[in-house]
Scaffold this motif. Sequence first.
Motif, PDB file in Angstrom:
ATOM      1  N   LEU A   1       0.800  -1.374   0.101  1.00 56.48           N
ATOM      2  CA  LEU A   1      -0.074  -0.038  -0.023  1.00 56.48           C
ATOM      3  C   LEU A   1       0.671   1.336   0.155  1.00 56.48           C
ATOM      4  O   LEU A   1       0.386   2.270  -0.318  1.00 56.48           O
ATOM      5  CB  LEU A   1      -0.909   0.182   1.282  1.00 56.48           C
ATOM      6  CG  LEU A   1      -2.232  -0.715   0.823  1.00 56.48           C
ATOM      7  CD1 LEU A   1      -3.018  -0.899   2.291  1.00 56.48           C
ATOM      8  CD2 LEU A   1      -3.107  -0.174  -0.059  1.00 56.48           C
ATOM      9  N   LEU A   2       2.005   0.970   0.349  1.00 56.81           N
ATOM     10  CA  LEU A   2       3.004   2.439   0.396  1.00 56.81           C
ATOM     11  C   LEU A   2       3.287   2.762  -1.039  1.00 56.81           C
ATOM     12  O   LEU A   2       4.447   2.241  -1.452  1.00 56.81           O
ATOM     13  CB  LEU A   2       4.063   2.009   1.310  1.00 56.81           C
ATOM     14  CG  LEU A   2       5.064   3.300   1.512  1.00 56.81           C
ATOM     15  CD1 LEU A   2       4.179   4.268   2.517  1.00 56.81           C
ATOM     16  CD2 LEU A   2       6.205   2.919   2.286  1.00 56.81           C
ATOM     17  N   ASP A   3       2.539   3.344  -1.770  1.00 58.39           N
ATOM     18  CA  ASP A   3       2.742   3.825  -3.132  1.00 58.39           C
ATOM     19  C   ASP A   3       3.395   5.126  -3.184  1.00 58.39           C
ATOM     20  O   ASP A   3       2.628   6.252  -2.932  1.00 58.39           O
ATOM     21  CB  ASP A   3       1.484   3.748  -3.980  1.00 58.39           C
ATOM     22  CG  ASP A   3       1.774   3.974  -5.522  1.00 58.39           C
ATOM     23  OD1 ASP A   3       2.954   4.564  -5.691  1.00 58.39           O
ATOM     24  OD2 ASP A   3       0.929   3.963  -6.119  1.00 58.39           O
TER      25      ASP A   3
ATOM     26  N   PRO B   1       0.316  11.157  -5.104  1.00 59.02           N
ATOM     27  CA  PRO B   1       0.666  12.696  -4.588  1.00 59.02           C
ATOM     28  C   PRO B   1       0.046  12.801  -3.310  1.00 59.02           C
ATOM     29  O   PRO B   1      -0.733  11.956  -2.744  1.00 59.02           O
ATOM     30  CB  PRO B   1      -0.323  13.591  -5.468  1.00 59.02           C
ATOM     31  CG  PRO B   1      -1.305  12.502  -5.848  1.00 59.02           C
ATOM     32  CD  PRO B   1      -0.689  11.456  -5.942  1.00 59.02           C
ATOM     33  N   GLY B   2       1.079  13.661  -2.507  1.00 59.84           N
ATOM     34  CA  GLY B   2       0.745  13.873  -1.109  1.00 59.84           C
ATOM     35  C   GLY B   2      -0.644  14.489  -0.680  1.00 59.84           C
ATOM     36  O   GLY B   2      -1.367  15.047  -1.636  1.00 59.84           O
TER      37      GLY B   2
END
Length: 345
Positions: free
Chosen positions: A94-96, A100-101
């Motif tokens: 999930l840590l893509d 964009p933040g």
Amino acid sequence: MNLEELTSRLEGELARARSEIDKISDGDGLDELERSLLGKRSALSDVHQAIKDLAPEDRPAVGKAIGAFKEQVAGLIEARRAALGDGRGEAVDLLDLTLPGRGPGRGHLHLITQVQQELEDVFVGLGYEVAEGPEVETDFYNFEALNMPASHPARSMWDTLYVKLGRPEEVLLRTHTSPVQIRVMESQPPPVYTVMPGRCYRRDTLDARHSPVFHQIEGLVVDRGITFGDLAGTIDAFTRAYFGPGHTARLRPSYFPFTEPSAEFEVTCFACDGVGCSVCSKTGWIELGGCGMVDPNVFAAVGYDSERYTGFAFGFGLERMAMQRYGVEHIKAFFENDVRFLRHF
Ligand code: DAH
């Protein structure tokens, strides 16, 4: 076992664990291996036993080494799980980092600032310039030069907030934008076509249409042969440009010390369309400001020749304009800073 033996044992265990982990190709197998490597009955149980026999000063080092070993093994297992893609490596998947933040969100101009800028644009389109003046004024600019000498009864039309500075009642928070008329005329000869927006202050009690802090836009035209017809035509052009062609404005005779004749500028009430309701005190009209032909005494105060030049002036409340156009029923909405209201516009 002494300290050295224990450390090299841990190193050996790590190498063994690594090769075993690499060999596993399914999630369940990994679970089992994890239990045998890190669980209570792991191959390290004899190492735990041996700690007791170590010199007390050596124990912390071995404890640390065991902690590091466990962490490394857990990391290897997690990485293997992710590589196998059995769904349990989700946290890693999930840590893509390419997403964009979530930034702090971009703000926008306050409704009153938008109204001010739009009005400026309307008048710039009619050939006017834009000027500004100070919010803390002297008695001279706010009253005296506008044909209101000390003790003039018309001063009581403005509930003035005085500042403790200079002589008593000499310095004040400006009660209207009209003093900027004087500053503009002092700084240039005629012709003048200028609008002057800004914040004003009065000792007013808050109600649906009054607030101790509010905004106005002042207008001043001085040229040869300017008549009341020019004033009426300008107000009409402005009303249609700003509120749309369906809206009507009217001028009602009034009194201001700095204009003669003077009028109040009113538009049909947004809430009832002219029928009469509580917003417009049952009149069907909402007063937006005052206007009139510049009094010769004002020209005298700035050294303009009133035999050669005539002019008109006006001053409108920006909050009232915004209330009228957007159907805002209480002026406090502009100052409360409720983000739901602010976001709406
Ligand atoms: N200054 C007035 C007020 O605040 C409004 C006003 C009336 C301005 C007539 C003008 C004017 O320029 O000509 O109530």
